[in-house]
Write an enzyme that holds these catalytic residues in place. Structure first.
Site, short mmCIF file in Angstrom:
data_model
loop_
_atom_site.label_atom_id
_atom_site.label_comp_id
_atom_site.label_asym_id
_atom_site.label_seq_id
_atom_site.Cartn_x
_atom_site.Cartn_y
_atom_site.Cartn_z
N GLU A 111 -10.06 -0.87 -63.38
CA GLU A 111 -10.77 -2.14 -63.53
C GLU A 111 -12.23 -1.85 -63.81
O GLU A 111 -12.67 -0.70 -63.77
CB GLU A 111 -10.59 -3.01 -62.28
N HIS A 141 -13.39 -7.42 -55.61
CA HIS A 141 -13.56 -6.06 -55.09
C HIS A 141 -15.05 -5.71 -55.09
O HIS A 141 -15.74 -5.98 -56.07
CB HIS A 141 -12.85 -5.04 -55.97
#
Lengths: 296, 376
Positions: free
Chosen positions: A215, A253
């Site tokens: 990511e 996150h």
């Protein structure tokens, strides 16, 4: 077969008397994981009972290790403020594999842990902020739902928990199983990253291909691409999440953050292209590319 | 959490870093009074959480108290990159001989902080890094040992800084102590000024605090400014959601950061744009889902909603219950496309089967449907 854990792995659960620790200890036992000891400071001497098994609880990891010298791994269920300490406790007690689930650890704590672990080369830390790892059909050392994983010959490394479950379930639906699936965590500082695990899968005779789910944020995917280009003998399929995320915003996150020009999806996609690693544009395409890589 | 310049300077001063005398003014009258007290040249500086204040006209020199009044009047209320200036720092001006840069950034590549020092101070360091990287001296700090004075002196020498070496090194060590002591993820002094009389002073500073470490810094809580955040983000925080307001028109709700990020990507892939990122977290119950739907429906930018759930620890039937409650209470008043899979999906489908809610087997199909519907 697998990397890091298998059916003979002996597991300690740190924080086994807490709500989360107890719940997941039972789930791991249910899966067949050999949970043989627990630890909680001040609760030494108690027993943890589940599924007809009684598991001794110790005051410290060293006590547990003294009583069970064959311990291979530990999984930590403590609040983020105590996670760094619990990790170092396990490391200094000589547990070779440590899984830290905690989400929300201060970055400075993790920096100090990572630095200290450099002097303990026989210790591997997975996480924090991760679901743990699983060798389907053999050992679950984590909090992932068991039902989505099928045993097989594809390795998986992922920065995202839910995408790991999703990808594994999609692979399973296509009758493709996994050797070992490792959730490495979504924090900016983690104990183990892609380049630590790719060599293990590369050497594992029971892994034929690797799916890596990355990511935005950091440069771990770029480093992985470079390593793959130079060393990887097996096909790798990549997926990059957060392609449309704006700069400077943390996307859930703590580690999914583009700072300046570092951590962009473009940079990661470019690195993968340079290393000839096929990138799936959608989750569904992961399956298509994996099938292709396996000659199915 | 971002600190304002004046807050960062307060923090640095508490670690022994010299900063120019300065006070906060919320009105031109207050600015005038402060300038009067200092009886010297002052700098009036907009306090907003954004870079490039100088270029935007948010930093002005004032020659006396009346001038400070006028400059403060011009800056207060000014819009800088979408933020309204509500307060200004009135600081004693310093006589600059040299302007340097000194900053600590969390550097994932070295798994620690990197200290960056440069003779090119007073400008955007990212620009220096891009155009003249050799002008920056870098040093990876051992997070356990911290920055020691002898290391700081060597870095100052390597970077070619001119001035009192001990004072410069003390400032770097002070910056490290403030950074580590307050769990900053970014701490910079820019410019680090050497005055005409040889003093070393932090003329401007920027500090970001690690939100995960705020529990051990209750003293910094007073620096938080709720009004600086988007009201929906403030509300989301109260619910414990991970929420980011974005500039599109499709509300996105999902479980797990990776899955939500991927959902945003899919929305964009089918021609839409997400209005938000909302992660309900792991193991969410119906109540949480209900609150998530309620929050997203409050956003006037939202023209359609995509709910994407892969049940792992989260049960799909709990998600369905939350959505149904929002529907039955009339809160869910925008087109919705839902995709549920994983744990308890059969139970979820059973609950949803007679409801006017569109369920799709994949996130791509759900996203396509809602983007199309929102466009009408």
């Amino acid at each position: 077969m697998s990397i890091l854990i298998n059916k003979s792995s002996k597991v300690l659960v740190q924080g086994i008397t807490g709500r989360e620790g107890a719940y997941h200890a039972e789930k791991m036992l249910e899966y067949g994981t050999q949970v043989i000891a627990g630890s909680t400071p001040g609760k030494g001497g108690q027993v943890f009972s589940a599924l007809g098994k009684t598991i001794p609880v110790y005051n410290s990891v060293s006590e547990a290790k003294a009583a069970h010298p064959d311990l291979d791994a530990t999984i930590i269920f403590v609040p983020p403020a105590a996670a760094a300490d619990a990790t170092l406790e396990a490391a200094h007690a000589g547990i070779p594999l440590i899984v830290n689930i905690a989400e929300g650890m201060p970055v400075l704590d993790m920096m100090k842990v990572v630095k200290e672990l450099k002097s303990l080369p026989n210790v591997r830390l997975i996480g924090g902020n991760c679901p743990g790892l699983i060798t389907p059909g053999e050992c679950k050392l984590g909090i992932m739902p068991a039902s989505t994983f099928k045993a097989g010959r594809v390795g998986m490394i992922s920065r995202s928990g839910t995408l790991t479950y999703e990808a594994s379930a999609m692979l399973a639906a296509a009758d493709i199983g996994c050797s070992t699936v490792v959730g490495i965590g979504g924090d900016p500082m983690i104990g183990t990253t892609f380049i630590d695990l790719l060599p293990m899968f590369n050497d594992d005779p029971n892994t034929d291909a690797v799916v890596m789910i990355g990511e935005i944020g950091g440069a771990d995917e770029e480093q992985a691409a470079e390593w793959i280009a130079k060393n990887m003998k097996k096909p790798v399929i990549a997926f990059i999440s957060g392609r449309t995320a704006p700069k400077g915003k943390r996307m859930g996150h703590a580690g999914a953050l583009i700072m300046g020009n570092v951590g962009t999806a473009e940079s990661k996609l470019e690195a993968m292209a340079k290393a000839n690693v096929p990138v799936a544009d959608t989750m569904e395409e992961i399956i298509v590319l994996t099938k292709k890589a396996l000659g199915l | 959490m971002k600190l304002h310049e004046y807050q960062a300077k307060e923090l640095l001063a508490s670690y022994g870093v010299p900063v120019p005398a300065g006070k906060i003014a919320r009105t031109p009258e207050e600015a005038k009074a402060i300038a009067n007290e200092y009886a010297s040249l002052t700098v009036i500086k907009a306090q907003v959480h954004v870079g490039g204040r100088g270029k935007a006209g948010g930093v002005k020199l004032a020659k006396d108290a009346n001038d400070a009044f006028e400059k403060a009047q011009a800056i207060l209320g000014m819009d800088i990159k979408g933020l309204t200036v509500k307060k200004v720092l009135v600081a004693k001006a310093v006589d600059i001989a040299k302007e340097y840069y000194c900053g600590l950034i969390h550097d994932r590549n070295v798994q620690s902080f990197t200290l960056m020092v440069s003779k090119e101070g007073g400008v955007d360091i990212e620009e220096v890094a891009a155009t003249n990287p050799a002008a920056i001296t870098r040093f990876a700090i051992d997070p356990i040992k911290g920055l020691r004075a002898f290391e700081a002196r060597q870095i100052a020498l390597d970077a070619g800084l001119e001035g009192n070496l001990n004072k410069i090194a003390a400032m770097m060590v002070g910056l490290w102590n403030a950074c580590a002591g307050s769990d900053a993820t970014l701490a910079e002094i820019n410019p680090l000024v050497i005055t005409t009389t040889g003093e070393v002073i932090a003329a401007d500073a920027k500090i970001d605090i690690d939100d995960n470490a705020m529990y051990r810094h209750p003293e910094l809580e007073a620096y938080r400014e709720v009004e600086a955040e988007h009201p929906l983000e403030v509300e989301a925080k109260a619910f414990g959601f991970s929420y980011v307001k974005l500039d599109g028109h499709i509300g996105v709700i999902g479980n797990g950061a990776g899955l939500v990020m991927t959902s945003l990507d899919v929305v964009s892939r089918v021609g839409g744009k997400a209005a938000n990122f909302l992660d309900i977290g792991g193991g969410a119950k119906a109540e949480i889902v209900y609150n998530a739907v309620k929050l997203v429906c409050k956003d006037p930018d939202v023209k359609g909603i995509l709910i994407n759930i892969f049940g792992g620890i989260t049960r799909a039937d709990e998600v369905a219950k939350g959505v149904i409650r929002a529907l039955e209470e009339g809160i869910l008043n925008k087109p919705l496309a839902m995709r549920v899979a994983g744990t308890a999906v059969a139970e979820a489908n059973e609950l949803l089967k007679d409801k006017p809610i569109n369920i799709y087997p994949t996130m791509m199909e759900a996203a396509t449907a809602v983007v199309k519907e929102a466009a009408q």
